[in-house]
Design a protein around this motif. Structure first.
Motif, PDB file in Angstrom:
ATOM      1  N   UNK A   6      -1.802  13.347 -12.346  1.00  0.00           N
ATOM      2  CA  UNK A   6      -1.059  13.618 -10.835  1.00  0.00           C
ATOM      3  C   UNK A   6      -1.887  14.436 -10.053  1.00  0.00           C
ATOM      4  N   UNK A   7      -2.247  15.491 -10.474  1.00  0.00           N
ATOM      5  CA  UNK A   7      -3.020  16.524  -9.609  1.00  0.00           C
ATOM      6  C   UNK A   7      -4.326  16.096  -8.983  1.00  0.00           C
ATOM      7  N   UNK A   8      -5.150  15.406 -10.049  1.00  0.00           N
ATOM      8  CA  UNK A   8      -6.195  14.609  -9.626  1.00  0.00           C
ATOM      9  C   UNK A   8      -6.109  13.520  -8.748  1.00  0.00           C
ATOM     10  N   UNK A   9      -5.069  12.576  -8.962  1.00  0.00           N
ATOM     11  CA  UNK A   9      -4.770  11.683  -7.842  1.00  0.00           C
ATOM     12  C   UNK A   9      -4.338  12.290  -6.333  1.00  0.00           C
ATOM     13  N   UNK A  10      -3.841  13.194  -6.422  1.00  0.00           N
ATOM     14  CA  UNK A  10      -3.540  13.862  -5.221  1.00  0.00           C
ATOM     15  C   UNK A  10      -4.479  14.576  -4.454  1.00  0.00           C
ATOM     16  N   UNK A  11      -5.561  15.065  -5.310  1.00  0.00           N
ATOM     17  CA  UNK A  11      -6.802  15.722  -4.646  1.00  0.00           C
ATOM     18  C   UNK A  11      -7.708  14.606  -4.237  1.00  0.00           C
ATOM     19  N   UNK A  12      -7.852  13.287  -5.001  1.00  0.00           N
ATOM     20  CA  UNK A  12      -8.617  12.140  -4.441  1.00  0.00           C
ATOM     21  C   UNK A  12      -8.012  11.707  -3.201  1.00  0.00           C
ATOM     22  N   UNK A  13      -6.799  11.574  -3.079  1.00  0.00           N
ATOM     23  CA  UNK A  13      -6.207  11.077  -1.785  1.00  0.00           C
ATOM     24  C   UNK A  13      -6.799  11.937  -0.824  1.00  0.00           C
ATOM     25  N   UNK A  37     -11.756  18.682 -12.763  1.00  0.00           N
ATOM     26  CA  UNK A  37     -10.335  18.802 -13.602  1.00  0.00           C
ATOM     27  C   UNK A  37     -10.233  17.555 -14.844  1.00  0.00           C
ATOM     28  N   UNK A  38     -11.002  16.490 -14.311  1.00  0.00           N
ATOM     29  CA  UNK A  38     -10.906  15.395 -15.188  1.00  0.00           C
ATOM     30  C   UNK A  38     -12.302  14.403 -15.067  1.00  0.00           C
ATOM     31  N   UNK A  39     -13.149  15.253 -15.962  1.00  0.00           N
ATOM     32  CA  UNK A  39     -14.727  14.746 -15.911  1.00  0.00           C
ATOM     33  C   UNK A  39     -14.773  13.281 -16.435  1.00  0.00           C
TER      34      UNK A  39
END
Length: 161
Positions: A6-13, A37-39
């Motif tokens: 969720x955090x990665x998706x938020x940062x990408x957005x 965070x998600x390599x």
């Protein structure tokens, strides 16, 4: 979706939003955080590659797109974008090779965008006959009025040579 996901998706957005506003340094900083965070996230690596392309940093974008393919060899956009990067680095033969590699994958054989990218690479390499062929393949998959006009222009160019 996990907390990290969720955090990665938020940062990408947030990164994509910054990129849309042409705040490319901020966008890059954010997406690099997402990759940290998600390599193993192909999406995060692809976002990083796209932002690097927007910045004109084609060598860095190539590395990110190659990482995407390492994580997900079936990621069709990666082959097209690698082709664009190599063309941007005046290496159309590498662009042709990677896009043809992408088209050899069964799931990409009907990918109009990949054929269109291959056509552009052939054209840049001054291989007009192959450029015409690849553009015809793209148009068979997804008809497009503008590309039809381009095809006719390339056919005329080829006849004149």
């Amino acid at each position: 979706v996990s907390e990290t996901g969720w955090q990665v998706n938020e940062i990408i957005a947030r990164s994509l939003d910054a990129a849309k506003r042409q705040q490319l340094s901020t966008a890059l900083e954010l997406v690099q955080h997402a990759v940290n965070l998600a390599p193993r996230s192909a999406r995060a690596c692809a976002t990083l590659a796209n932002i690097q392309m927007m910045r004109g940093d084609f060598p860095a974008a190539v590395q990110a797109w190659l990482k995407v393919l390492e994580l997900d060899p079936a990621y069709p956009e990666a082959y097209s974008k690698l082709g664009q990067c190599y063309n941007g680095m005046s290496q159309p033969d590498k662009a042709i090779d990677i896009q043809r590699q992408g088209l050899r994958r069964p799931e990409n054989r009907r990918n109009a965008s990949l054929f269109h990218g291959l056509a552009n690479s052939y054209h840049i390499a001054d291989r007009l006959e192959e450029a015409v062929w690849a553009l015809e393949q793209s148009l068979q998959i997804r008809p497009d009025r503008k590309l039809k006009v381009l095809l006719e222009r390339w056919k005329d160019e080829h006849r004149r040579k």
